[in-house]
Scaffold this motif. Structure first.
Motif, short mmCIF file in Angstrom:
data_model
loop_
_atom_site.label_atom_id
_atom_site.label_comp_id
_atom_site.label_asym_id
_atom_site.label_seq_id
_atom_site.Cartn_x
_atom_site.Cartn_y
_atom_site.Cartn_z
N PRO A 260 0.84 -1.22 0.00
CA PRO A 260 0.00 0.00 0.00
C PRO A 260 0.87 1.26 0.00
O PRO A 260 0.95 1.99 1.00
N PHE A 261 1.61 1.48 -1.13
CA PHE A 261 2.48 2.65 -1.24
C PHE A 261 2.05 3.51 -2.42
O PHE A 261 1.49 3.01 -3.40
N THR A 262 2.32 4.80 -2.34
CA THR A 262 2.13 5.73 -3.45
C THR A 262 3.40 6.57 -3.61
O THR A 262 4.19 6.70 -2.67
N ILE A 278 10.81 -3.56 -2.04
CA ILE A 278 10.35 -3.42 -0.65
C ILE A 278 8.91 -3.94 -0.60
O ILE A 278 8.01 -3.37 -1.22
N THR A 279 8.71 -5.04 0.13
CA THR A 279 7.38 -5.67 0.22
C THR A 279 6.77 -5.37 1.59
O THR A 279 7.38 -5.60 2.63
N TYR A 280 5.55 -4.84 1.58
CA TYR A 280 4.85 -4.51 2.82
C TYR A 280 4.14 -5.76 3.35
O TYR A 280 3.36 -6.39 2.65
N THR A 281 4.48 -6.11 4.59
CA THR A 281 3.87 -7.32 5.20
C THR A 281 2.99 -6.97 6.40
O THR A 281 2.58 -7.85 7.15
N GLY A 282 2.74 -5.67 6.63
CA GLY A 282 1.89 -5.27 7.76
C GLY A 282 0.42 -5.26 7.39
O GLY A 282 -0.02 -5.87 6.41
N LEU A 283 -0.40 -4.59 8.22
CA LEU A 283 -1.84 -4.48 7.98
C LEU A 283 -2.12 -3.43 6.93
O LEU A 283 -1.39 -2.45 6.80
N LEU A 295 -9.59 -0.95 15.02
CA LEU A 295 -9.36 -1.78 13.86
C LEU A 295 -9.72 -3.22 14.17
O LEU A 295 -9.50 -3.72 15.27
N TYR A 296 -10.25 -3.91 13.13
CA TYR A 296 -10.50 -5.34 13.25
C TYR A 296 -10.13 -6.00 11.93
O TYR A 296 -10.14 -5.36 10.87
N SER A 297 -9.76 -7.25 12.00
CA SER A 297 -9.31 -7.97 10.81
C SER A 297 -10.45 -8.25 9.85
O SER A 297 -11.55 -8.63 10.26
N GLY A 300 -6.61 -12.09 6.27
CA GLY A 300 -5.27 -11.86 5.74
C GLY A 300 -4.65 -10.66 6.43
O GLY A 300 -4.64 -10.55 7.66
N ALA A 301 -4.11 -9.72 5.60
CA ALA A 301 -3.53 -8.51 6.18
C ALA A 301 -4.51 -7.36 6.17
O ALA A 301 -4.15 -6.23 6.50
#
Length: 346
Positions: A260-262, A278-283, A295-297, A300-301
Motif C-alpha cells: 500500500p504505497f504511493t 520493498i514488500t509490505y507485510t503489515g496491515l 481496527l478489526y481484521s 489476511g492482512a
C-alpha cells in the motif's frame, strides 16, 4: 531570503547559495547571437572580433590583400607559360593579378646573328670579328673582351651569371633551438617521450625530397596527467574517483515497492547494490479509517474500522467502576425495567 532573479545551487551540507546571471554580447562580423541565453556567474562581457573582415563575398580561389586596418579584399590569379624557343625547368606558379600570358622570343632581324625563322634565330654569322668559335661555344664577355667560350651545364641548385657560378640551393641547415649550421647530408632522427602513461613520438619519412613528419601517441593517460587511467568503461555505469588510482565505475540499481504505497513511480536509480523490492507485510486497508475507530481484521492482512459507543447507569442502577467504551453498538443507559403489580408486590 535570496536575491531577486538569482539562481540557486547546492553547497554540500551548508546553506543553499545563489548566483547572479550575466550576459554575453558579440561585436564584429557575427550572426546568430541574438538568441543566446544568460551565463551563470561572472560579469557581463562582450566578445570583440579583431581579425580580418570583408564587406562583400570573396570570389572562390581569390587571394586576400589588405585594404587598410582589418579590411581585406580578393584578387584573382593568372598564369604564365613558355612559348616556342623558351624553356622553363621548374613548375610554373600563379601570378597575383594580371592576365594569362606566354613568354616568347622577340622578333630578331637578320644581321650579325644570322637569319630569322618565325622569330627564332636559326643560324649564326660566319664573321670572325670575335675569333673563330667551335661547336657548342657561346659568345660571352670573357677577360674584358667578347669571346667565344665553351658552354657549361650546371646541375640543379647552381646558376651562372656574368662569369659567376652561384649555389641557389640549400647552403646549410640549423635548428633554431641551438647547435651549429650543418652542411652536406642531413639525417633526421625519430624521437619519443613517455609521460603520465602516454608515449608521444615523431616519425620522419620521405619520398624523394618530400619529408613527412607524423606525430604518434599511444598508451592511456594516467590520473596524475588529468586522465581517467582507463581505456574503456561499462555502458551506462556511473564513474567515481579512486584517489590516485584509475577512475572506477559502478552500475545503478532499481528500487520497487509492493504493498500500500504511493509516489514510488518517480524514484531515480540507486548507486551500486542489486535491484530490490520493498514488500509490505503489515496491515492494510482499502479506505481511510475514521479517527478514533478501532481496527478489526477483514482476513489476511486486511483491516477495517469500527466506532465505539458508551453505556451509562439510569435511575435506580448503581455502577461501582469506571465505564469503558463498547465496540460497535450505540450509546445506551442501563435502567430498571417496569414491574407489573403481581408477584413481587403492589
Amino acid at each position: 531570503s535570496f536575491s531577486s532573479s538569482q539562481l540557486l545551487y547546492g553547497n554540500g551540507s551548508g546553506a543553499v547559495q545563489s548566483v547572479a546571471t550575466t550576459t554575453l554580447a558579440f561585436s564584429g562580423p557575427f550572426t546568430g547571437a541574438s538568441t543566446l541565453g544568460s551565463l551563470v556567474g561572472g560579469t557581463n562581457a562582450t566578445i570583440t572580433y579583431t581579425g580580418l573582415a570583408t564587406t562583400s563575398n570573396i570570389t572562390q580561389s581569390n587571394l586576400l590583400y589588405s585594404t587598410g586596418g582589418a579590411g581585406v579584399a580578393g584578387v584573382a590569379t593568372s598564369s604564365i607559360g613558355a612559348g616556342t624557343g623558351i624553356a622553363f625547368s621548374g613548375t610554373s606558379g600563379a601570378q597575383i593579378g594580371g592576365t594569362n600570358g606566354t613568354f616568347s622570343l622577340a622578333p630578331i632581324t637578320a644581321g650579325v646573328l644570322g637569319s630569322v625563322a618565325g622569330g627564332v634565330p636559326t643560324s649564326l654569322s660566319t664573321s670572325t670579328l670575335y675569333g673563330a668559335g667551335s661547336g657548342g661555344q657561346i659568345l660571352a664577355w670573357n677577360n674584358g673582351v667578347p669571346e667565344w667560350v665553351a658552354s657549361t651545364t650546371f646541375s640543379s641548385g647552381l646558376s651562372y651569371a656574368n662569369g659567376n657560378v652561384t649555389n641557389t640551393g640549400l647552403l646549410s641547415l640549423q635548428q633554431l633551438g641551438g647547435g651549429s649550421a650543418q652542411t652536406g647530408a642531413i639525417t633526421l632522427a625519430t624521437s619519443s617521450q613517455t609521460a603520465n602513461g602516454q608515449t608521444v613520438g615523431l616519425n620522419v619519412t620521405n619520398t624523394g625530397g618530400a619529408f613527412t613528419f607524423a606525430p604518434t601517441i599511444s598508451g592511456t593517460l594516467s590520473v596524475a596527467g588529468g586522465g581517467t587511467g582507463e581505456t574503456s568503461f561499462s555502458s551506462s555505469q556511473l564513474l567515481y574517483g579512486n584517489g590516485s588510482g584509475a577512475v572506477q565505475s559502478v552500475a545503478t540499481t532499481t528500487l520497487a515497492f509492493s504493498g500500500p504505497f504511493t509516489g514510488a513511480s518517480t524514484l531515480g536509480s540507486l548507486v551500486g547494490g542489486t535491484n530490490a523490492t520493498i514488500t509490505y507485510t503489515g496491515l492494510a486497508t482499502t479506505s481511510n479509517i475514521t479517527q478514533s475507530n478501532l481496527l478489526y481484521s477483514t482476513g489476511g492482512a486486511g483491516v477495517a474500522g469500527v466506532a465505539t459507543s458508551s453505556i451509562g447507569a439510569g435511575t435506580g442502577i448503581a455502577f461501582s467502576g469506571t465505564s469503558g467504551a463498547q465496540i460497535g453498538g450505540t450509546n445506551g443507559t442501563f435502567s430498571l425495567a417496569p414491574i407489573t403489580a403481581g408477584v413481587l408486590g403492589s
